[in-house]
Motif scaffolding. Sequence first.
Motif, PDB file in Angstrom:
ATOM      1  N   ASP A   5       0.848  -1.168  -0.147  1.00 26.93           N
ATOM      2  CA  ASP A   5       0.093  -0.031  -0.074  1.00 26.93           C
ATOM      3  C   ASP A   5       1.006   1.351  -0.057  1.00 26.93           C
ATOM      4  N   TYR A   6       1.902   1.264   0.685  1.00 29.19           N
ATOM      5  CA  TYR A   6       2.798   2.233   0.778  1.00 29.19           C
ATOM      6  C   TYR A   6       3.542   2.620  -0.727  1.00 29.19           C
ATOM      7  N   GLN A   7       3.969   1.354  -1.511  1.00 24.63           N
ATOM      8  CA  GLN A   7       4.305   1.568  -2.705  1.00 24.63           C
ATOM      9  C   GLN A   7       3.548   2.114  -3.605  1.00 24.63           C
ATOM     10  N   MET A   8       2.047   1.881  -3.258  1.00 26.52           N
ATOM     11  CA  MET A   8       1.080   2.450  -4.390  1.00 26.52           C
ATOM     12  C   MET A   8       0.715   3.725  -3.914  1.00 26.52           C
ATOM     13  N   GLY A   9       1.377   4.277  -3.074  1.00 27.57           N
ATOM     14  CA  GLY A   9       0.993   5.727  -2.691  1.00 27.57           C
ATOM     15  C   GLY A   9      -0.223   6.077  -1.799  1.00 27.57           C
ATOM     16  N   LYS A  10      -0.774   4.951  -1.323  1.00 28.34           N
ATOM     17  CA  LYS A  10      -1.978   5.066  -0.259  1.00 28.34           C
ATOM     18  C   LYS A  10      -1.929   5.797   0.920  1.00 28.34           C
ATOM     19  N   MET A  11      -0.586   5.636   1.353  1.00 29.67           N
ATOM     20  CA  MET A  11      -0.297   6.522   2.541  1.00 29.67           C
ATOM     21  C   MET A  11       0.240   7.827   2.293  1.00 29.67           C
ATOM     22  N   GLY A  12       0.217   8.218   1.099  1.00 26.89           N
ATOM     23  CA  GLY A  12       0.903   9.457   0.567  1.00 26.89           C
ATOM     24  C   GLY A  12       2.457   9.070   0.032  1.00 26.89           C
ATOM     25  N   LYS A  13       2.853  10.232  -0.416  1.00 26.15           N
ATOM     26  CA  LYS A  13       4.103   9.665  -1.269  1.00 26.15           C
ATOM     27  C   LYS A  13       5.299  10.767  -0.362  1.00 26.15           C
ATOM     28  N   PRO A  14       6.596  10.356  -0.211  1.00 21.15           N
ATOM     29  CA  PRO A  14       7.614  10.758   0.463  1.00 21.15           C
ATOM     30  C   PRO A  14       7.817  12.510   0.025  1.00 21.15           C
ATOM     31  N   TRP A  15       8.224  13.346   0.651  1.00 25.35           N
ATOM     32  CA  TRP A  15       8.584  14.879   0.152  1.00 25.35           C
ATOM     33  C   TRP A  15      10.246  15.134   0.664  1.00 25.35           C
ATOM     34  N   ASP A  16      10.710  15.821   0.021  1.00 26.23           N
ATOM     35  CA  ASP A  16      11.994  16.135   0.354  1.00 26.23           C
ATOM     36  C   ASP A  16      11.966  17.200   1.932  1.00 26.23           C
ATOM     37  N   HIS A  17      12.599  17.026   2.734  1.00 26.55           N
ATOM     38  CA  HIS A  17      12.590  17.820   3.797  1.00 26.55           C
ATOM     39  C   HIS A  17      13.134  19.111   3.803  1.00 26.55           C
ATOM     40  N   LYS A  18      13.636  19.470   2.785  1.00 24.39           N
ATOM     41  CA  LYS A  18      13.986  20.734   2.496  1.00 24.39           C
ATOM     42  C   LYS A  18      12.861  21.792   1.944  1.00 24.39           C
ATOM     43  N   LEU A  19      11.814  20.943   1.470  1.00 24.41           N
ATOM     44  CA  LEU A  19      10.459  21.770   0.900  1.00 24.41           C
ATOM     45  C   LEU A  19      10.188  22.749   2.093  1.00 24.41           C
ATOM     46  N   SER A  20       9.738  24.090   1.423  1.00 26.70           N
ATOM     47  CA  SER A  20       8.955  24.929   2.345  1.00 26.70           C
ATOM     48  C   SER A  20       7.600  24.402   2.371  1.00 26.70           C
ATOM     49  N   ASP A  21       7.065  25.120   3.519  1.00 26.53           N
ATOM     50  CA  ASP A  21       5.837  24.753   3.914  1.00 26.53           C
ATOM     51  C   ASP A  21       4.798  24.863   2.841  1.00 26.53           C
ATOM     52  N   ASP A  22       4.922  25.860   1.847  1.00 28.69           N
ATOM     53  CA  ASP A  22       3.892  25.928   0.923  1.00 28.69           C
ATOM     54  C   ASP A  22       4.225  24.857  -0.167  1.00 28.69           C
ATOM     55  N   GLU A  23       5.295  24.425  -0.483  1.00 29.87           N
ATOM     56  CA  GLU A  23       5.709  23.440  -1.155  1.00 29.87           C
ATOM     57  C   GLU A  23       5.155  22.183  -0.812  1.00 29.87           C
ATOM     58  N   TRP A  24       5.320  21.942   0.765  1.00 28.11           N
ATOM     59  CA  TRP A  24       4.971  20.679   1.089  1.00 28.11           C
ATOM     60  C   TRP A  24       3.325  20.623   1.042  1.00 28.11           C
ATOM     61  N   LEU A  25       2.613  21.415   1.444  1.00 31.25           N
ATOM     62  CA  LEU A  25       1.278  21.484   1.303  1.00 31.25           C
ATOM     63  C   LEU A  25       0.763  21.311  -0.202  1.00 31.25           C
ATOM     64  N   GLU A  26       1.457  21.792  -1.014  1.00 33.58           N
ATOM     65  CA  GLU A  26       1.084  21.613  -2.416  1.00 33.58           C
ATOM     66  C   GLU A  26       1.233  20.102  -2.967  1.00 33.58           C
ATOM     67  N   HIS A  27       2.501  19.460  -2.189  1.00 36.06           N
ATOM     68  CA  HIS A  27       2.746  17.881  -2.515  1.00 36.06           C
ATOM     69  C   HIS A  27       1.786  17.100  -1.759  1.00 36.06           C
ATOM     70  N   ILE A  28       1.283  17.617  -0.362  1.00 34.21           N
ATOM     71  CA  ILE A  28       0.300  16.841   0.174  1.00 34.21           C
ATOM     72  C   ILE A  28      -1.031  16.794  -0.537  1.00 34.21           C
ATOM     73  N   ARG A  29      -1.485  17.899  -1.068  1.00 36.56           N
ATOM     74  CA  ARG A  29      -2.747  18.052  -1.788  1.00 36.56           C
ATOM     75  C   ARG A  29      -2.804  17.133  -2.847  1.00 36.56           C
ATOM     76  N   LYS A  30      -1.559  17.162  -3.521  1.00 39.61           N
ATOM     77  CA  LYS A  30      -1.435  16.174  -4.846  1.00 39.61           C
ATOM     78  C   LYS A  30      -1.406  14.393  -4.385  1.00 39.61           C
ATOM     79  N   TYR A  31      -1.007  14.338  -3.205  1.00 35.87           N
ATOM     80  CA  TYR A  31      -0.387  12.769  -2.883  1.00 35.87           C
ATOM     81  C   TYR A  31      -0.978  12.763  -1.326  1.00 35.87           C
ATOM     82  N   PRO A  32      -2.151  12.815  -0.778  1.00 33.34           N
ATOM     83  CA  PRO A  32      -2.532  12.772   0.426  1.00 33.34           C
ATOM     84  C   PRO A  32      -2.635  11.302   0.699  1.00 33.34           C
ATOM     85  N   SER A  33      -2.747  10.933   2.318  1.00 31.62           N
ATOM     86  CA  SER A  33      -3.031   9.812   2.757  1.00 31.62           C
ATOM     87  C   SER A  33      -4.365   9.330   2.271  1.00 31.62           C
TER      88      SER A  33
END
Length: 461
Positions: free
Chosen positions: A427-455
């Motif tokens: 399930d993790y490999q399929m992205g069902k828990m969300g997809k990893p993000w770079d810890h260097k992302l800004s908060d805005d970039e992280w939120l954009e990533h989460i909106r695209k790949y949420p749990s």
Amino acid sequence: MWRDAMPSKFPTRVARACICLCSIILVSPIDALVLQGRTNSYYSTICGYSAPISRHTTRLNFGVRQLPRIGATLLRDSVEQDSPRLHGGFQPDNSIANAASPFGRTHRNVARVEKFARLPVWPAWNGAVIFFLSRIFGQDFAAKVEDFVGGRVCPNFYNPPESTSPFIMLVHHRHSFAPWDPIRYFQRAFILPEGFPSHPHRGFITVTYILKGGFVHRDSLGVKQTYGAEERHGGKHTQWLHTGAGMLHEEMFDTEPDKGGISFLQPSSQELYQLWLNVPSSQKMTPPEVELLGGEEDTPVIFENGTSTIIIAGGHSGIEGAAKAQSDVTILHVCMDVESLWNHRLPESHRTVIIYMRKGSVSVGETLVPVHHTAYMDPFGSELVIKAGEDGADFLLMAGEPLDEPVSAQGSMVMNYPNEINKAYDDYQMGKMGKPWDHKLSDDEWLEHIRKYPSEYTNIQ
């Protein structure tokens, strides 16, 4: 206090100290890198894959899925050789927990005591030096140096996990980050980030209790939290994270100073416990959720007879904490004055009781529990009576009712059966828990990533 911790044959060891200090100057950078390899194995266990992590990494390191099963054996085998084994070896048949209570017993006794390896990290060279000092001046002295300067982590992998149910693992971190340390910036850029970048979990609770410093949390639910032991954290020192059916989160050390805080010469001190707490099978696939605890209403403090008790979960002396546990557990942080006494009433259902010594030592009945050792109580008796040693005591107590369910714990997942572990990683490999993000992302970039790949598990019915 440090002088008291030195062996009586101190003059004899001065020559050894000089020789060893010369060795440290010559080889400690190499030793730090070698020992860092072991630390990276632990790091992979927590994060679910090897660090550093690329921005779009989703592939797991195969070895991680064999941990903590392999990690537990590796770390126990690497325990420092002069660590006292005060009681017999591990009992994989769980005979202690399943035995019947002797008639008339009221006080809990110690079943066994053990010491887990302490691994060098953040900064690794501090940990390497402390390792050498432990060989020269002994473990008590090294423990006091570690408490002062940091540089080590101690994962307590409970094995087999059924024997300590519902507790899976406890990790004690003590680190420091100096602004003037040039190697620090090289390490975090090329070897090991300062914290734990996004990684998956399913099927248990992480309890993160901060003693010094703090964490910045972001997850695949879109939640950001900053918590810790400093003034800027507003008293919220504990995170209670129920991973449920699956989520990703990152926990990066909060090294920012308070207003008017640390100078360029003063390192940022970090110390914390992270406990992995199992949940019943009926609660493993519920929606994930996270909350912060701290303050008198959430985690009350009880002062009595030269002792203080912080209630992280459960209760003590008739006072309850606010943590929402999925099973019957008690987690207490206890500090004791020199040779003081501390009493705790235990429900009959709390057959699992574990003590981890952060500072000082205690006696439970006839058994001494030294600093940085883990003591496992037998399941008999309704009262725990503890006496502090000549340096006082500081320990974490974990007690609870065993879940009496199978446990399959590999990498960053805790389920009941191996096929459920495989399903979790699929399930993790399929992205069902969300997809990893770079810890260097800004908060805005992280939120954009989460909106695209949420749990996908935030609204399970």
